[in-house]
Design an enzyme around this catalytic site. Structure first.
Site, PDB file in Angstrom:
ATOM      1  N   GLN A 126      36.749 -13.256 129.797  1.00  0.00           N
ATOM      2  CA  GLN A 126      36.933 -13.622 131.206  1.00  0.00           C
ATOM      3  C   GLN A 126      36.168 -12.707 132.157  1.00  0.00           C
ATOM      4  O   GLN A 126      36.028 -13.013 133.339  1.00  0.00           O
ATOM      5  CB  GLN A 126      38.428 -13.596 131.584  1.00  0.00           C
ATOM      6  CG  GLN A 126      39.250 -14.657 130.887  1.00  0.00           C
ATOM      7  CD  GLN A 126      40.697 -14.585 131.309  1.00  0.00           C
ATOM      8  OE1 GLN A 126      41.465 -13.789 130.786  1.00  0.00           O
ATOM      9  NE2 GLN A 126      41.090 -15.402 132.280  1.00  0.00           N
ATOM     10  N   HIS A 142      41.711 -17.047 124.370  1.00  0.00           N
ATOM     11  CA  HIS A 142      40.419 -16.713 125.011  1.00  0.00           C
ATOM     12  C   HIS A 142      39.456 -16.087 123.991  1.00  0.00           C
ATOM     13  O   HIS A 142      38.257 -16.330 124.041  1.00  0.00           O
ATOM     14  CB  HIS A 142      40.613 -15.729 126.170  1.00  0.00           C
ATOM     15  CG  HIS A 142      41.025 -16.378 127.459  1.00  0.00           C
ATOM     16  ND1 HIS A 142      40.237 -17.298 128.113  1.00  0.00           N
ATOM     17  CD2 HIS A 142      42.131 -16.228 128.224  1.00  0.00           C
ATOM     18  CE1 HIS A 142      40.846 -17.683 129.233  1.00  0.00           C
ATOM     19  NE2 HIS A 142      41.999 -17.045 129.321  1.00  0.00           N
ATOM     20  N   GLY A 195      47.538 -11.010 132.803  1.00  0.00           N
ATOM     21  CA  GLY A 195      46.822 -10.895 131.537  1.00  0.00           C
ATOM     22  C   GLY A 195      45.353 -11.190 131.774  1.00  0.00           C
ATOM     23  O   GLY A 195      45.019 -11.973 132.664  1.00  0.00           O
ATOM     24  N   CYS A 212      45.510 -19.836 134.746  1.00  0.00           N
ATOM     25  CA  CYS A 212      44.503 -18.951 134.152  1.00  0.00           C
ATOM     26  C   CYS A 212      43.556 -18.497 135.259  1.00  0.00           C
ATOM     27  O   CYS A 212      43.109 -19.313 136.067  1.00  0.00           O
ATOM     28  CB  CYS A 212      43.734 -19.719 133.078  1.00  0.00           C
ATOM     29  SG  CYS A 212      42.409 -18.767 132.314  1.00  0.00           S
ATOM     30  N   LEU A 213      43.263 -17.195 135.277  1.00  0.00           N
ATOM     31  CA  LEU A 213      42.343 -16.675 136.297  1.00  0.00           C
ATOM     32  C   LEU A 213      40.984 -17.360 136.228  1.00  0.00           C
ATOM     33  O   LEU A 213      40.282 -17.450 137.227  1.00  0.00           O
ATOM     34  CB  LEU A 213      42.172 -15.164 136.130  1.00  0.00           C
ATOM     35  CG  LEU A 213      43.385 -14.308 136.517  1.00  0.00           C
ATOM     36  CD1 LEU A 213      43.177 -12.868 136.057  1.00  0.00           C
ATOM     37  CD2 LEU A 213      43.635 -14.358 138.012  1.00  0.00           C
ATOM     38  N   HIS A 251      48.087 -17.016 124.926  1.00  0.00           N
ATOM     39  CA  HIS A 251      47.095 -17.468 125.920  1.00  0.00           C
ATOM     40  C   HIS A 251      45.853 -16.578 125.870  1.00  0.00           C
ATOM     41  O   HIS A 251      44.725 -17.073 125.838  1.00  0.00           O
ATOM     42  CB  HIS A 251      47.727 -17.459 127.320  1.00  0.00           C
ATOM     43  CG  HIS A 251      46.791 -17.841 128.419  1.00  0.00           C
ATOM     44  ND1 HIS A 251      46.941 -18.992 129.177  1.00  0.00           N
ATOM     45  CD2 HIS A 251      45.666 -17.236 128.900  1.00  0.00           C
ATOM     46  CE1 HIS A 251      45.941 -19.076 130.048  1.00  0.00           C
ATOM     47  NE2 HIS A 251      45.166 -18.010 129.923  1.00  0.00           N
ATOM     48  N   GLU A 252      46.074 -15.264 125.842  1.00  0.00           N
ATOM     49  CA  GLU A 252      44.933 -14.331 125.840  1.00  0.00           C
ATOM     50  C   GLU A 252      44.185 -14.390 124.506  1.00  0.00           C
ATOM     51  O   GLU A 252      42.960 -14.332 124.469  1.00  0.00           O
ATOM     52  CB  GLU A 252      45.398 -12.895 126.114  1.00  0.00           C
ATOM     53  CG  GLU A 252      46.139 -12.683 127.433  1.00  0.00           C
ATOM     54  CD  GLU A 252      45.419 -13.242 128.643  1.00  0.00           C
ATOM     55  OE1 GLU A 252      44.182 -13.386 128.618  1.00  0.00           O
ATOM     56  OE2 GLU A 252      46.110 -13.571 129.632  1.00  0.00           O
TER      57      GLU A 252
HETATM   58 ZN   LIG Z   1      43.385 -17.340 130.844  1.00  0.00          ZN
END
Ligand SMILES: [Zn+2]
Length: 179
Positions: A50, A139, A45, A93-94, A135-136
């Site tokens: 991000q 963001h 995701g 998380c990236l 989660h997304e």
């Molecule tokens: Zn994330």
């Protein structure tokens, strides 16, 4: 084109996101680049902030975990309600490399969104997809998964978060299905 993944400490992760009024060629290009960036980082995701874009948009592809899944694009998503049940899962998380922590979230949501063709959806979603969407979606709301942790947990992570913010820890592809 690969985007640079913005990590913890970057202002764009804490900046309000804009509604996308029209799905232009530019938006389609951004979505295509976001998928490319997500796959390169082996994520499942990725939200627009991000990659430095303050837009209400995220992409998901759960195929590495579930072969019946594939590319999903969420434009202007809105979570309308949460189910009563909660479950726990160790998230990564990236944008927060190396940190993984158990996060408790509602196990189901009602969410509406548009796809890349502008088609509108409004669905009840549960299971792992509901978690990834939350989660997304966070963001887009300037929230990171570490914000959901207890203050004790967060204080234990302080050093690592500082290292990420100073660039000492960088994003690298992992096999842990980061979001
Ligand atoms: Zn994330």
């Amino acid at each position: 084109m690969l985007y640079e993944i913005q990590t913890y400490g970057k202002e764009v992760l804490r900046t309000p996101t804009q509604v996308i009024p029209e799905i232009t060629e530019e938006i389609k290009e951004i979505v295509s680049n976001m998928f490319e960036t997500m796959y390169a980082a082996e994520g499942i995701g990725l939200a627009a902030p991000q990659v430095g874009k303050s837009l209400r948009l995220f992409v998901i592809d759960l195929a590495p975990m579930d072969e019946t899944e594939g590319k999903r694009v969420f434009i202007n998503p809105q979570i309308h309600s949460f189910g009563d049940d909660r479950d726990e899962y160790e998230e990564g998380c990236l944008s927060i490399p190396t940190i993984r922590e158990i996060v408790t979230r509602p196990s189901s949501i009602r969410v509406s969104w548009q796809d890349l063709e502008g088609q509108k959806f409004d669905e009840e979603i549960d299971g792992f997809l509901a978690r990834v969407i939350q989660h997304e979606y966070d963001h887009l709301e300037k929230t990171l998964f570490v914000d959901h942790l207890s203050s004790l947990k967060r204080s234990l992570l302080k050093k690592t978060l500082k290292k990420i913010a100073s660039g000492e820890i960088e994003v690298e592809a992992s096999e842990n299905f980061e979001l």
